[in-house]
Design a protein around this motif. Structure first.
Motif, PDB file in Angstrom:
ATOM      1  N   PRO A 202     145.646  42.497 120.440  1.00  0.00           N
ATOM      2  CA  PRO A 202     145.571  41.561 119.304  1.00  0.00           C
ATOM      3  C   PRO A 202     146.690  41.680 118.273  1.00  0.00           C
ATOM      4  O   PRO A 202     146.951  40.711 117.545  1.00  0.00           O
ATOM      5  CB  PRO A 202     144.209  41.892 118.674  1.00  0.00           C
ATOM      6  CG  PRO A 202     143.401  42.438 119.804  1.00  0.00           C
ATOM      7  CD  PRO A 202     144.372  43.223 120.638  1.00  0.00           C
TER       8      PRO A 202
ATOM      9  N   GLU B 198     150.028  37.637 115.920  1.00  0.00           N
ATOM     10  CA  GLU B 198     150.842  37.130 114.814  1.00  0.00           C
ATOM     11  C   GLU B 198     152.234  36.734 115.292  1.00  0.00           C
ATOM     12  O   GLU B 198     152.765  35.687 114.894  1.00  0.00           O
ATOM     13  CB  GLU B 198     150.947  38.195 113.724  1.00  0.00           C
ATOM     14  CG  GLU B 198     151.719  37.730 112.496  1.00  0.00           C
ATOM     15  CD  GLU B 198     151.609  38.724 111.359  1.00  0.00           C
ATOM     16  OE1 GLU B 198     150.507  38.817 110.768  1.00  0.00           O
ATOM     17  OE2 GLU B 198     152.588  39.425 111.072  1.00  0.00           O
TER      18      GLU B 198
ATOM     19  N   TYR C 112     140.980  45.628 114.238  1.00  0.00           N
ATOM     20  CA  TYR C 112     140.116  44.737 113.454  1.00  0.00           C
ATOM     21  C   TYR C 112     139.975  45.305 112.045  1.00  0.00           C
ATOM     22  O   TYR C 112     139.784  46.512 111.894  1.00  0.00           O
ATOM     23  CB  TYR C 112     138.735  44.598 114.089  1.00  0.00           C
ATOM     24  CG  TYR C 112     137.834  43.652 113.314  1.00  0.00           C
ATOM     25  CD1 TYR C 112     137.885  42.283 113.561  1.00  0.00           C
ATOM     26  CD2 TYR C 112     136.988  44.129 112.317  1.00  0.00           C
ATOM     27  CE1 TYR C 112     137.077  41.419 112.839  1.00  0.00           C
ATOM     28  CE2 TYR C 112     136.192  43.273 111.586  1.00  0.00           C
ATOM     29  CZ  TYR C 112     136.231  41.921 111.851  1.00  0.00           C
ATOM     30  OH  TYR C 112     135.457  41.042 111.135  1.00  0.00           O
ATOM     31  N   PRO C 113     140.030  44.459 111.005  1.00  0.00           N
ATOM     32  CA  PRO C 113     140.378  43.039 111.062  1.00  0.00           C
ATOM     33  C   PRO C 113     141.901  42.863 110.998  1.00  0.00           C
ATOM     34  O   PRO C 113     142.572  43.550 110.227  1.00  0.00           O
ATOM     35  CB  PRO C 113     139.715  42.480 109.813  1.00  0.00           C
ATOM     36  CG  PRO C 113     139.757  43.619 108.824  1.00  0.00           C
ATOM     37  CD  PRO C 113     139.647  44.873 109.638  1.00  0.00           C
TER      38      PRO C 113
ATOM     39  N   THR D 225     145.042  40.215 110.266  1.00  0.00           N
ATOM     40  CA  THR D 225     145.320  38.946 109.597  1.00  0.00           C
ATOM     41  C   THR D 225     146.768  38.953 109.135  1.00  0.00           C
ATOM     42  O   THR D 225     147.498  39.927 109.335  1.00  0.00           O
ATOM     43  CB  THR D 225     144.347  38.729 108.424  1.00  0.00           C
ATOM     44  OG1 THR D 225     144.538  37.426 107.864  1.00  0.00           O
ATOM     45  CG2 THR D 225     144.546  39.784 107.348  1.00  0.00           C
TER      46      THR D 225
ATOM     47  N   LEU E 231     139.534  39.381 122.108  1.00  0.00           N
ATOM     48  CA  LEU E 231     139.838  39.494 120.677  1.00  0.00           C
ATOM     49  C   LEU E 231     141.097  38.717 120.322  1.00  0.00           C
ATOM     50  O   LEU E 231     141.153  38.037 119.287  1.00  0.00           O
ATOM     51  CB  LEU E 231     140.010  40.968 120.297  1.00  0.00           C
ATOM     52  CG  LEU E 231     138.746  41.833 120.284  1.00  0.00           C
ATOM     53  CD1 LEU E 231     139.111  43.300 120.077  1.00  0.00           C
ATOM     54  CD2 LEU E 231     137.789  41.364 119.195  1.00  0.00           C
ATOM     55  N   SER E 232     142.106  38.807 121.179  1.00  0.00           N
ATOM     56  CA  SER E 232     143.359  38.100 120.910  1.00  0.00           C
ATOM     57  C   SER E 232     143.156  36.594 120.933  1.00  0.00           C
ATOM     58  O   SER E 232     143.687  35.862 120.090  1.00  0.00           O
ATOM     59  CB  SER E 232     144.428  38.495 121.935  1.00  0.00           C
ATOM     60  OG  SER E 232     144.794  39.844 121.774  1.00  0.00           O
TER      61      SER E 232
ATOM     62  N   HIS F  88     140.445  35.010 120.309  1.00  0.00           N
ATOM     63  CA  HIS F  88     139.710  34.665 119.086  1.00  0.00           C
ATOM     64  C   HIS F  88     140.650  34.617 117.886  1.00  0.00           C
ATOM     65  O   HIS F  88     140.630  33.667 117.096  1.00  0.00           O
ATOM     66  CB  HIS F  88     138.600  35.690 118.850  1.00  0.00           C
ATOM     67  CG  HIS F  88     137.888  35.515 117.542  1.00  0.00           C
ATOM     68  ND1 HIS F  88     138.299  36.148 116.385  1.00  0.00           N
ATOM     69  CD2 HIS F  88     136.814  34.758 117.197  1.00  0.00           C
ATOM     70  CE1 HIS F  88     137.508  35.805 115.388  1.00  0.00           C
ATOM     71  NE2 HIS F  88     136.589  34.971 115.852  1.00  0.00           N
ATOM     72  N   ASP F  89     141.492  35.649 117.752  1.00  0.00           N
ATOM     73  CA  ASP F  89     142.403  35.706 116.602  1.00  0.00           C
ATOM     74  C   ASP F  89     143.429  34.580 116.631  1.00  0.00           C
ATOM     75  O   ASP F  89     143.886  34.115 115.577  1.00  0.00           O
ATOM     76  CB  ASP F  89     143.125  37.052 116.569  1.00  0.00           C
ATOM     77  CG  ASP F  89     142.198  38.192 116.166  1.00  0.00           C
ATOM     78  OD1 ASP F  89     141.031  37.914 115.824  1.00  0.00           O
ATOM     79  OD2 ASP F  89     142.632  39.353 116.206  1.00  0.00           O
TER      80      ASP F  89
ATOM     81  N   ALA G  84     142.979  31.435 114.546  1.00  0.00           N
ATOM     82  CA  ALA G  84     143.254  31.449 113.101  1.00  0.00           C
ATOM     83  C   ALA G  84     144.567  30.763 112.773  1.00  0.00           C
ATOM     84  O   ALA G  84     144.785  30.348 111.624  1.00  0.00           O
ATOM     85  CB  ALA G  84     143.274  32.887 112.586  1.00  0.00           C
TER      86      ALA G  84
ATOM     87  N   ASN H  63     141.151  32.258 106.531  1.00  0.00           N
ATOM     88  CA  ASN H  63     140.813  33.419 107.345  1.00  0.00           C
ATOM     89  C   ASN H  63     141.335  34.698 106.696  1.00  0.00           C
ATOM     90  O   ASN H  63     140.656  35.728 106.670  1.00  0.00           O
ATOM     91  CB  ASN H  63     141.415  33.255 108.741  1.00  0.00           C
ATOM     92  CG  ASN H  63     141.153  34.451 109.638  1.00  0.00           C
ATOM     93  OD1 ASN H  63     140.048  34.665 110.109  1.00  0.00           O
ATOM     94  ND2 ASN H  63     142.195  35.234 109.884  1.00  0.00           N
ATOM     95  N   ASN H  64     142.537  34.630 106.151  1.00  0.00           N
ATOM     96  CA  ASN H  64     143.145  35.782 105.478  1.00  0.00           C
ATOM     97  C   ASN H  64     142.308  36.221 104.279  1.00  0.00           C
ATOM     98  O   ASN H  64     142.014  37.414 104.104  1.00  0.00           O
ATOM     99  CB  ASN H  64     144.553  35.411 105.042  1.00  0.00           C
ATOM    100  CG  ASN H  64     145.325  36.560 104.420  1.00  0.00           C
ATOM    101  OD1 ASN H  64     146.288  36.355 103.700  1.00  0.00           O
ATOM    102  ND2 ASN H  64     144.925  37.798 104.686  1.00  0.00           N
TER     103      ASN H  64
END
Length: 645
Positions: free
Chosen positions: A153, A157, A305-306, A308, A425-426, A428-429, A432, A442-443
Motif C-alpha cells: 500500500p 501514492e 495503516y492508516p 494518506t 489494502l492497496s 482500497h486505498d 481515495a 479521506n486525509n
C-alpha cells in the motif's frame, strides 16, 4: 533433491547456494505451478493491473495543478525547450519526467486516463526490473520481494498520483543503471576479481551505459543521486570489502549527483518556496527529524495503516529527551548489525544502509517544500523500501527452507495470503485518489491532526462557495500549526467576505504577528485599511497604507492581483487618481478580470461619471454573468436619481 519440477523462482535460489549445499534447500522457492519466468513476470503485472485498474477513472489531485496543468501550458516545442533549459519554468527541475508529461499532453491534453495508465505501466516495469535485479544479486526470495513491493500500500501514492511519474521513471532508470554497472563490474568475491582479465571494451560500454542511465534517472528525479553509494554498499556486501578502484569508478556518478542536488536545493528555495521559519532548523533538529522519519517509514512497511497523502507535522523539540531515542535506536541497530555481520552475514546491514541512504535526500538534512506539510510522505520511500522488503523476503525464504514439506506448503500459503491482503489494502486505498475532494476528505478523516488536510479542505470549500465551513477548516489548521501565518490570512479573507469585519481584522492582525512573504503581507495590510478607516482609526489606517504601498513597490509590477488590490486600497481611501492608475494597470495585465472592471466602475460612480461606470459594470457582467456585486452596482446606478455625467 525433491523431484518436483523447478520453476524459475526456485532456480533463482538454487543459484545462490553452493552446489554441495543445494540438496539441503530444494524448496526455497518452489511454487506448485510450472510457470516460466515470463509467466512469473506476467503475474506481477497482473497483480498491479488488478489493484490499480480503478485509477484509470480517477482525476487529478494535489499538485497535479503545478505539474500536469503547468506542463500543459508549455505544450509547444518552445515550451519543451524551456522545461529543459530554463530551470524554474515549472516548480521543480525534473526535465525528463516533465518531458513525459509533455508527451502525454500531446496525445490526450489533460484527460487523466493516459497519465494514470502510464503510471501503472511504469510501476509494473519497476517491479519486474527489481525482481530481475535481485535474481542477478542472488537474493533469496527475489520474486516474493518484487511481488510485495508491487502490491504494498505505500506505493499507492506514487502510482495513483499522476505527477509522481518522476518517482516511477527515476526508479526504472536507476535500476537499469545498476544492472548495467553490474555487467561492467560483476559483484563477485574479491579474490576472483583480482584474478579476472582486464576490463574489456564491451564491459566499458556497460559502464558508459550505466552512467548515461544514471544521468537520465537524476533528470527524472534528483532523489536518485544516492545510487552510486548504493553501488558501493552492494559491492561491500557481495565482496566483503572495497578496493580503491571501486571508489574511483563512481566518482563521475557522485559529481553528477552533486550537481543535480545543488540545482534542486536552489530551486526548492527560489522556485518552490522552501524559505521561512518553517524550515529554520538546527543541525540537532534535523538529526531528530531524520531519526524519527526512518523509523516511521520502516513501521509503515510493517503496518501500512492508516496511509494518506499528508501526516501530522511533528513538533521538533531538542530539549525533549524522548526525541533522541529515534536516532539513537538507528545508530544502535547499525552498530549491532556490524557486530553480527560475521554470524548473520552482511546482507542485513547492507539492506539497512541502502534503506537509510536512499532516504537521505528527504530526511530533513536539506530543505524540501513538502516539509511545510509534513516531514514524511509515502512517495518519499518508493525507492528506499525495496531494500527492506528484499531483506524481509530473503529472511522469510531462509526460514521456510528449514521447514518440513507440510510446513513449507503452509509458508507458501501464508505468503500468498500476505500478497492478497496487501493487494486488497492497496486497491482500497487507490479509491481515495478518485478526485481531489475524495483525497482531501479521506486525509482529514484518517489524520485529523495533519494541518495540511484541514487547509486543503478549506481551500476546496472556499472554491465551492462554502465559506463558513472553509473558515472553520482554516482555523482548525491554524490551531494545529500556529506558526503558519498564511492560515490567518485565508480565514480573514473569508470572514471579510461574509461581512464579519471585526473577526476578519483580528485574523489579519494575527497573521502580521508571524512570518509572511511580501504578497501575503500586502494582503493583510491592504485588507486592514478599510477596517481602520471605517472605525475611525486614522493613524493605524495610514500605517497600513504605507506598509502596503512599500510592499507593492517590491512585488512584481506584472502581478495583476497586486495591482487590483492596490487600486481597491486607494479607492477605499478616496484617492481616486492613484486608484485608477492601479486598476487600469490590472486590467491591462488581466483584461478578463471582472473584479477589476467592477472596481473601476465604482471609482467612476464616485466621480459622477455615469456612462463610464455603466461601461465598466457591463464589462464585468459580460465576463462573469453571475457577478452579483457588479449587477447590484449597475442596478443602483440605473435607479439613482442623481444626474451623472
Amino acid at each position: 533433491m525433491s523431484k518436483r519440477s523447478r520453476s524459475a523462482p526456485q532456480k533463482e535460489i538454487e543459484a545462490t547456494v553452493p552446489t554441495k549445499q543445494r540438496a539441503q534447500v530444494p524448496r526455497a522457492e518452489n511454487p506448485t505451478s510450472k510457470l516460466s519466468e515470463w509467466a512469473w513476470g506476467a503475474v506481477l503485472v497482473a497483480l498491479i493491473a488488478v489493484i490499480y485498474w480503478p485509477t484509470l477513472e480517477s482525476g487529478f489531485v494535489s499538485d497535479d495543478s503545478w505539474f500536469v496543468f503547468g506542463v500543459s501550458k508549455l505544450n509547444t516545442l518552445a515550451g519543451l525547450r524551456d522545461i529543459w533549459f530554463k530551470p524554474g519554468t515549472v516548480p521543480q527541475y525534473n526535465p525528463l519526467a516533465q518531458s513525459v508529461l509533455w508527451i502525454e499532453n500531446q496525445f490526450c491534453g489533460t484527460d487523466p486516463r493516459l497519465y494514470h495508465a502510464v503510471n501503472i505501466g511504469m510501476h509494473a516495469a519497476v517491479a519486474v526490473l527489481l525482481w530481475r535485479l535481485l535474481v542477478r544479486l542472488k537474493v533469496p526470495g527475489a520474486w516474493l520481494a518484487a511481488a510485495i513491493f508491487a502490491v504494498h500500500p505505500v506505493q499507492v501514492e506514487t502510482v495513483a498520483w499522476a505527477s509522481e511519474i518522476k518517482n516511477l521513471l527515476s526508479a526504472f532508470l536507476a535500476i537499469l543503471s545498476i544492472r548495467a554497472y553490474l555487467r561492467f563490474s560483476p559483484p563477485d568475491d574479491l579474490s576472483e576479481i583480482k584474478r579476472a582479465a582486464p576490463t574489456s571494451r564491451s564491459q566499458r560500454i556497460f559502464y558508459v551505459a550505466s552512467l548515461a542511465l544514471y544521468v537520465a534517472a537524476v533528470l527524472a528525479k534528483s532523489a536518485t543521486i544516492t545510487m552510486p553509494a548504493v553501488l558501493l554498499v552492494i559491492f561491500w556486501w557481495k565482496r566483503g570489502g572495497l578496493e580503491l578502484r571501486d571508489f574511483a569508478r563512481v566518482i563521475p556518478f557522485f559529481a553528477i549527483g552533486l550537481a543535480s542536488a545543488s540545482i534542486t536545493i536552489r530551486l526548492e528555495k527560489s522556485a518552490v518556496g522552501a524559505v521561512g521559519p518553517e524550515w529554520d532548523f538546527s543541525l540537532v533538529d534535523r538529526i531528530l527529524i531524520a531519526g524519527r522519519a526512518v523509523w516511521f517509514y520502516a513501521a509503515e512497511l510493517v503496518w501500512p495503516y492508516p496511509l494518506t497523502i499528508t501526516y501530522p507535522r511533528w513538533q521538533i523539540d531538542s530539549s525533549a529527551a524522548w526525541q533522541y531515542l529515534f536516532p539513537a535506536a538507528a545508530i544502535v541497530l547499525i552498530a549491532a548489525l556490524w557486530k553480527l555481520r560475521t554470524r548473520i552475514g552482511r546482507g542485513p546491514l547492507a539492506a539497512v544502509l541502502i534503506f537509510g541512504g536512499v532516504l537521505t535526500p528527504t530526511l530533513g538534512f536539506f530543505d524540501v517544500y513538502w516539509f511545510l506539510y509534513s516531514f514524511v510522505a509515502d512517495h518519499f520511500q518508493y525507492h528506499a523500501c525495496m531494500a527492506l522488503i528484499a531483506l524481509a523476503a530473503a529472511g522469510a525464504m531462509r526460514v521456510a527452507d528449514s521447514f518440513s514439506r507440510n510446513g513449507y506448503r503452509a509458508a507458501v500459503a501464508a505468503a500468498a495470503a500476505l500478497l492478497l491482503l496487501l493487494a486488497a489494502l492497496s486497491r482500497h486505498d487507490a479509491h481515495a485518489y478518485k478526485d481531489n475532494e475524495t483525497l482531501i476528505r479521506n486525509n482529514v478523516a484518517l489524520n485529523p491532526g495533519a494541518w495540511a488536510g484541514h487547509n486543503n479542505l478549506g481551500d476546496w470549500l472556499r472554491d465551492h462557495n462554502q465559506h463558513e465551513e472553509a473558515i472553520a477548516q482554516y482555523q482548525e489548521a491554524a490551531s494545529l500549526f500556529p506558526q503558519h501565518s498564511l492560515l490567518h490570512n485565508k480565514a480573514g479573507v473569508e470572514l471579510e467576505g461574509l461581512g464579519r469585519a471585526d473577526e476578519a481584522a483580528a485574523e489579519f492582525q494575527q497573521a502580521l504577528q508571524g512570518y509572511l512573504d511580501d504578497e501575503q503581507q500586502y494582503i493583510a495590510h491592504s485588507h486592514l485599511v478599510p477596517f481602520m478607516k471605517a472605525n475611525g482609526r486614522a493613524e493605524e489606517m495610514r500605517s497600513h497604507v504605507a506598509a502596503a504601498m512599500k510592499i507593492a513597490a517590491r512585488l512584481s509590477p506584472a502581478n495583476a492581483q497586486v495591482q487590483e488590490d492596490a487600486g481597491a486600497t486607494f479607492l477605499a481611501l478616496g484617492q481616486l487618481k492613484e486608484s485608477e492608475d492601479y486598476l487600469r494597470k490590472a486590467i491591462e495585465l488581466s483584461p478578463r478580470s471582472a473584479s477589476s472592471h467592477n472596481l473601476l466602475g465604482e471609482l467612476f460612480v464616485k466621480r459622477g461619471a455615469r456612462h463610464a461606470a455603466t461601461v465598466e459594470f457591463e464589462a464585468a457582467l459580460s465576463l462573469d454573468p453571475n457577478y452579483a456585486e457588479a449587477a447590484d452596482n449597475l442596478r443602483q446606478l440605473n435607479a439613482s436619481p442623481t444626474p451623472l455625467k
